[in-house]
Design a protein around this motif. Structure first.
Motif, short mmCIF file in Angstrom:
data_model
loop_
_atom_site.label_atom_id
_atom_site.label_comp_id
_atom_site.label_asym_id
_atom_site.label_seq_id
_atom_site.Cartn_x
_atom_site.Cartn_y
_atom_site.Cartn_z
N ARG A 10 0.84 -1.20 0.00
CA ARG A 10 0.00 0.00 0.00
C ARG A 10 0.88 1.25 0.00
O ARG A 10 1.72 1.41 0.88
CB ARG A 10 -0.90 0.03 1.23
CG ARG A 10 -1.87 1.22 1.22
CD ARG A 10 -2.81 1.23 2.39
NE ARG A 10 -2.29 1.84 3.60
CZ ARG A 10 -2.04 3.13 3.78
NH1 ARG A 10 -2.18 3.98 2.81
NH2 ARG A 10 -1.61 3.56 4.94
N PRO A 11 0.71 2.14 -0.98
CA PRO A 11 1.50 3.37 -0.97
C PRO A 11 1.06 4.28 0.17
O PRO A 11 -0.10 4.27 0.57
CB PRO A 11 1.20 4.00 -2.33
CG PRO A 11 -0.03 3.37 -2.82
CD PRO A 11 -0.17 2.04 -2.14
N ILE A 12 2.01 5.04 0.68
CA ILE A 12 1.71 5.99 1.74
C ILE A 12 2.25 7.36 1.34
O ILE A 12 3.09 7.48 0.45
CB ILE A 12 2.31 5.55 3.10
CG1 ILE A 12 3.83 5.39 3.03
CG2 ILE A 12 1.65 4.27 3.59
CD1 ILE A 12 4.49 5.12 4.38
N THR A 13 1.78 8.37 2.02
CA THR A 13 2.23 9.74 1.76
C THR A 13 3.48 10.03 2.59
O THR A 13 3.74 9.34 3.59
CB THR A 13 1.14 10.75 2.13
OG1 THR A 13 0.92 10.69 3.55
CG2 THR A 13 -0.15 10.48 1.38
N GLY A 46 11.92 8.25 1.34
CA GLY A 46 10.93 7.19 1.43
C GLY A 46 11.26 5.92 0.69
O GLY A 46 10.39 5.09 0.46
N PHE A 47 12.52 5.72 0.31
CA PHE A 47 12.89 4.46 -0.34
C PHE A 47 14.23 3.96 0.18
O PHE A 47 14.99 4.69 0.79
CB PHE A 47 12.92 4.60 -1.87
CG PHE A 47 14.07 5.41 -2.41
CD1 PHE A 47 15.28 4.81 -2.73
CD2 PHE A 47 13.93 6.76 -2.63
CE1 PHE A 47 16.34 5.55 -3.24
CE2 PHE A 47 14.99 7.51 -3.14
CZ PHE A 47 16.19 6.90 -3.44
N PHE A 48 14.49 2.67 -0.06
CA PHE A 48 15.77 2.07 0.31
C PHE A 48 16.15 1.04 -0.73
O PHE A 48 15.31 0.54 -1.48
CB PHE A 48 15.70 1.44 1.72
CG PHE A 48 14.79 0.26 1.81
CD1 PHE A 48 15.28 -1.04 1.67
CD2 PHE A 48 13.43 0.42 2.04
CE1 PHE A 48 14.44 -2.13 1.76
CE2 PHE A 48 12.58 -0.66 2.14
CZ PHE A 48 13.09 -1.94 1.99
N TYR A 49 17.44 0.74 -0.79
CA TYR A 49 17.96 -0.20 -1.78
C TYR A 49 17.99 -1.63 -1.24
O TYR A 49 18.31 -1.85 -0.08
CB TYR A 49 19.37 0.20 -2.23
CG TYR A 49 19.35 1.44 -3.09
CD1 TYR A 49 19.02 1.36 -4.44
CD2 TYR A 49 19.63 2.68 -2.55
CE1 TYR A 49 18.98 2.49 -5.23
CE2 TYR A 49 19.60 3.82 -3.33
CZ TYR A 49 19.28 3.71 -4.67
OH TYR A 49 19.23 4.84 -5.46
N LEU A 50 17.66 -2.57 -2.12
CA LEU A 50 17.72 -3.99 -1.80
C LEU A 50 19.07 -4.55 -2.19
O LEU A 50 19.89 -3.86 -2.81
CB LEU A 50 16.60 -4.73 -2.53
CG LEU A 50 15.19 -4.25 -2.20
CD1 LEU A 50 14.18 -4.90 -3.12
CD2 LEU A 50 14.85 -4.53 -0.76
N HIS A 51 19.32 -5.81 -1.89
CA HIS A 51 20.61 -6.46 -2.15
C HIS A 51 20.97 -6.48 -3.64
O HIS A 51 22.13 -6.51 -3.99
CB HIS A 51 20.57 -7.89 -1.62
CG HIS A 51 19.59 -8.77 -2.33
ND1 HIS A 51 18.22 -8.59 -2.19
CD2 HIS A 51 19.76 -9.79 -3.18
CE1 HIS A 51 17.60 -9.49 -2.94
NE2 HIS A 51 18.51 -10.23 -3.54
#
Length: 66
Positions: A10-13, A46-51
């Motif tokens: 679910r996207p959030i603000t 609001g984002f992060f990197y995966l492996h």
């Protein structure tokens, strides 16, 4: 005011992002990616990197490049 239900994808603000704790944000991630969540303090915009180099966005409720 009713609190929205936290559901995977679910996207959030940005405002909701600021209010949620790490444990609550984890509920928005698919199980396969939860171990890569670095914590709210390390989520630029609001984002992060995966492996694998892809990035998960809380604001989109999915990958940044989708």
């Amino acid at each position: 005011m009713e609190t929205p239900r936290l559901r995977v994808g679910r996207p959030i603000t940005p405002e909701e992002f600021e209010l949620l704790e790490d444990e609550q944000l984890l509920r928005l991630l698919p199980r396969a990616y939860r171990e890569y969540f670095p914590g709210k303090d390390f989520c630029a915009d609001g984002f992060f990197y995966l492996h694998d180099g892809t990035a998960w966005s809380f604001y989109k409720g999915g990958f940044v490049d989708e």
